[in-house]
Design a protein around this motif. Structure first.
Motif, PDB file in Angstrom:
ATOM      1  N   SER A  69       9.864 -22.389 -14.825  1.00  0.00           N
ATOM      2  CA  SER A  69       9.377 -23.023 -15.786  1.00  0.00           C
ATOM      3  C   SER A  69       7.695 -23.377 -15.638  1.00  0.00           C
ATOM      4  O   SER A  69       7.116 -22.900 -14.814  1.00  0.00           O
ATOM      5  CB  SER A  69       9.389 -24.979 -15.540  1.00  0.00           C
ATOM      6  OG  SER A  69       9.101 -25.422 -16.302  1.00  0.00           O
ATOM      7  N   THR A  70       7.649 -22.666 -16.852  1.00  0.00           N
ATOM      8  CA  THR A  70       5.612 -22.576 -16.905  1.00  0.00           C
ATOM      9  C   THR A  70       5.531 -22.585 -18.418  1.00  0.00           C
ATOM     10  O   THR A  70       6.206 -22.680 -18.954  1.00  0.00           O
ATOM     11  CB  THR A  70       5.541 -20.829 -16.829  1.00  0.00           C
ATOM     12  OG1 THR A  70       6.329 -19.535 -17.859  1.00  0.00           O
ATOM     13  CG2 THR A  70       5.617 -21.020 -15.743  1.00  0.00           C
ATOM     14  N   ASN A  71       3.807 -23.526 -18.482  1.00  0.00           N
ATOM     15  CA  ASN A  71       4.023 -23.426 -19.565  1.00  0.00           C
ATOM     16  C   ASN A  71       4.962 -24.925 -20.966  1.00  0.00           C
ATOM     17  O   ASN A  71       4.702 -24.561 -21.801  1.00  0.00           O
ATOM     18  CB  ASN A  71       3.379 -22.221 -20.859  1.00  0.00           C
ATOM     19  CG  ASN A  71       2.099 -21.760 -20.509  1.00  0.00           C
ATOM     20  OD1 ASN A  71       1.387 -22.612 -20.094  1.00  0.00           O
ATOM     21  ND2 ASN A  71       2.533 -20.728 -20.026  1.00  0.00           N
ATOM     22  N   LYS A  72       5.486 -25.801 -20.434  1.00  0.00           N
ATOM     23  CA  LYS A  72       6.040 -26.321 -20.867  1.00  0.00           C
ATOM     24  C   LYS A  72       7.477 -25.296 -21.489  1.00  0.00           C
ATOM     25  O   LYS A  72       8.482 -25.808 -22.700  1.00  0.00           O
ATOM     26  CB  LYS A  72       5.705 -27.245 -21.619  1.00  0.00           C
ATOM     27  CG  LYS A  72       3.658 -28.062 -21.838  1.00  0.00           C
ATOM     28  CD  LYS A  72       4.150 -28.751 -22.478  1.00  0.00           C
ATOM     29  CE  LYS A  72       2.890 -29.802 -22.141  1.00  0.00           C
ATOM     30  NZ  LYS A  72       2.007 -30.286 -23.025  1.00  0.00           N
ATOM     31  N   ILE A  73       8.151 -24.556 -20.707  1.00  0.00           N
ATOM     32  CA  ILE A  73       9.107 -23.602 -20.772  1.00  0.00           C
ATOM     33  C   ILE A  73       9.580 -22.915 -20.002  1.00  0.00           C
ATOM     34  O   ILE A  73       9.149 -23.039 -18.811  1.00  0.00           O
ATOM     35  CB  ILE A  73       8.697 -22.409 -21.571  1.00  0.00           C
ATOM     36  CG1 ILE A  73       7.964 -23.063 -22.967  1.00  0.00           C
ATOM     37  CG2 ILE A  73       9.827 -21.673 -21.575  1.00  0.00           C
ATOM     38  CD1 ILE A  73       7.112 -21.564 -24.118  1.00  0.00           C
ATOM     39  N   ASN A  74      11.163 -23.605 -19.951  1.00  0.00           N
ATOM     40  CA  ASN A  74      12.747 -23.760 -18.956  1.00  0.00           C
ATOM     41  C   ASN A  74      12.985 -22.372 -19.482  1.00  0.00           C
ATOM     42  O   ASN A  74      13.120 -22.289 -20.251  1.00  0.00           O
ATOM     43  CB  ASN A  74      13.549 -24.850 -19.166  1.00  0.00           C
ATOM     44  CG  ASN A  74      12.312 -25.455 -18.784  1.00  0.00           C
ATOM     45  OD1 ASN A  74      11.195 -25.861 -17.459  1.00  0.00           O
ATOM     46  ND2 ASN A  74      12.770 -27.480 -19.132  1.00  0.00           N
ATOM     47  N   ASP A 112      12.415 -25.290 -24.681  1.00  0.00           N
ATOM     48  CA  ASP A 112      11.263 -26.208 -23.743  1.00  0.00           C
ATOM     49  C   ASP A 112      11.498 -27.252 -23.614  1.00  0.00           C
ATOM     50  O   ASP A 112      12.837 -27.586 -22.767  1.00  0.00           O
ATOM     51  CB  ASP A 112      11.341 -26.434 -25.434  1.00  0.00           C
ATOM     52  CG  ASP A 112      12.132 -27.946 -26.598  1.00  0.00           C
ATOM     53  OD1 ASP A 112      13.128 -28.238 -25.673  1.00  0.00           O
ATOM     54  OD2 ASP A 112      11.640 -27.762 -27.710  1.00  0.00           O
ATOM     55  N   LEU A 113      10.146 -28.264 -23.079  1.00  0.00           N
ATOM     56  CA  LEU A 113      11.047 -29.563 -22.647  1.00  0.00           C
ATOM     57  C   LEU A 113      12.075 -30.503 -22.665  1.00  0.00           C
ATOM     58  O   LEU A 113      12.594 -31.231 -21.935  1.00  0.00           O
ATOM     59  CB  LEU A 113       9.272 -30.094 -22.428  1.00  0.00           C
ATOM     60  CG  LEU A 113       8.677 -29.324 -21.538  1.00  0.00           C
ATOM     61  CD1 LEU A 113       6.814 -30.252 -21.168  1.00  0.00           C
ATOM     62  CD2 LEU A 113       9.126 -29.004 -20.022  1.00  0.00           C
ATOM     63  N   HIS A 114      12.459 -30.190 -24.135  1.00  0.00           N
ATOM     64  CA  HIS A 114      13.729 -31.131 -24.288  1.00  0.00           C
ATOM     65  C   HIS A 114      15.560 -30.490 -24.214  1.00  0.00           C
ATOM     66  O   HIS A 114      15.883 -31.168 -24.912  1.00  0.00           O
ATOM     67  CB  HIS A 114      13.092 -31.538 -25.912  1.00  0.00           C
ATOM     68  CG  HIS A 114      11.454 -32.200 -26.209  1.00  0.00           C
ATOM     69  ND1 HIS A 114      11.117 -33.750 -24.887  1.00  0.00           N
ATOM     70  CD2 HIS A 114      10.654 -31.713 -26.768  1.00  0.00           C
ATOM     71  CE1 HIS A 114      10.323 -33.866 -25.506  1.00  0.00           C
ATOM     72  NE2 HIS A 114       9.865 -32.935 -26.458  1.00  0.00           N
TER      73      HIS A 114
END
Length: 180
Positions: A118-123, A137-139
């Protein structure tokens, strides 16, 4: 010394929580993806997903106009097979296919695509044994899906955590009147 021990325990605890992270797309979402087939032809897929009503629609549209198809899927329950209609939007024909089972759109260890980072709000979720990598994305909305074994990559755009028009799930009259 105690402070460092506590920090180490916290670090290990956070790492174990993150390494077992699972996520599912929102109960409703829509979006599009861009990809290329094995002949290098560009195509777009439009996705509409409703886990509340167990409905899915996927449009596949080739940019050269050679192919334009919409698939309408509905499921009676999570444990029963569904009904699927495929509409050829070029000639107006429709046929029924199936049966399929409902497939929840989830990622993580529990779903066969282990969480990797997980980096910069990306999984990122990846399973090297089947070649599938999913970036969300975070959602948990997809950003990209790659299948290295099939040489496919889908780049997503215009994803939204809702379906803007419920009528997208209604199959055209040609499908309901089809005898195929």
């Amino acid at each position: 010394m105690i402070k460092y021990s506590i920090l180490l325990i916290l670090f290990i605890g956070i790492q174990s929580i993150l390494s077992s992270y699972n996520c599912c797309v929102p109960s409703q979402w829509q979006g599009s993806s861009l990809s290329y087939d094995d002949a290098g032809r560009e195509f777009t897929k439009n996705y509409y997903y409703d886990a509340n009503k167990l409905l899915v629609r996927i449009d596949i549209i080739y940019s050269d106009g050679s192919f334009n198809q919409s698939t309408y899927s509905s499921y009676a329950s999570l444990t029963q097979t569904g009904t699927e209609w495929v509409m050829n939007n070029l000639d107006g024909t429709c046929y029924q296919t199936g049966p399929d089972f409902w497939n929840a759109q989830c990622f993580g260890d529990k779903y066969g695509t282990p969480f990797t980072s997980s980096t910069n709000k990306i999984n990122t979720f990846s399973n090297p044994s089947n070649g599938i990598t999913v970036v969300t994305d975070l959602h948990c909305l997809p950003i990209s899906i790659t299948n290295t074994l099939a040489n496919l990559q889908f780049k997503f755009f215009n994803t939204q955590g809702h379906v803007s028009d419920e009528s997208v799930f209604s199959a055209p009259p040609a499908c309901s009147s089809s005898n195929n």
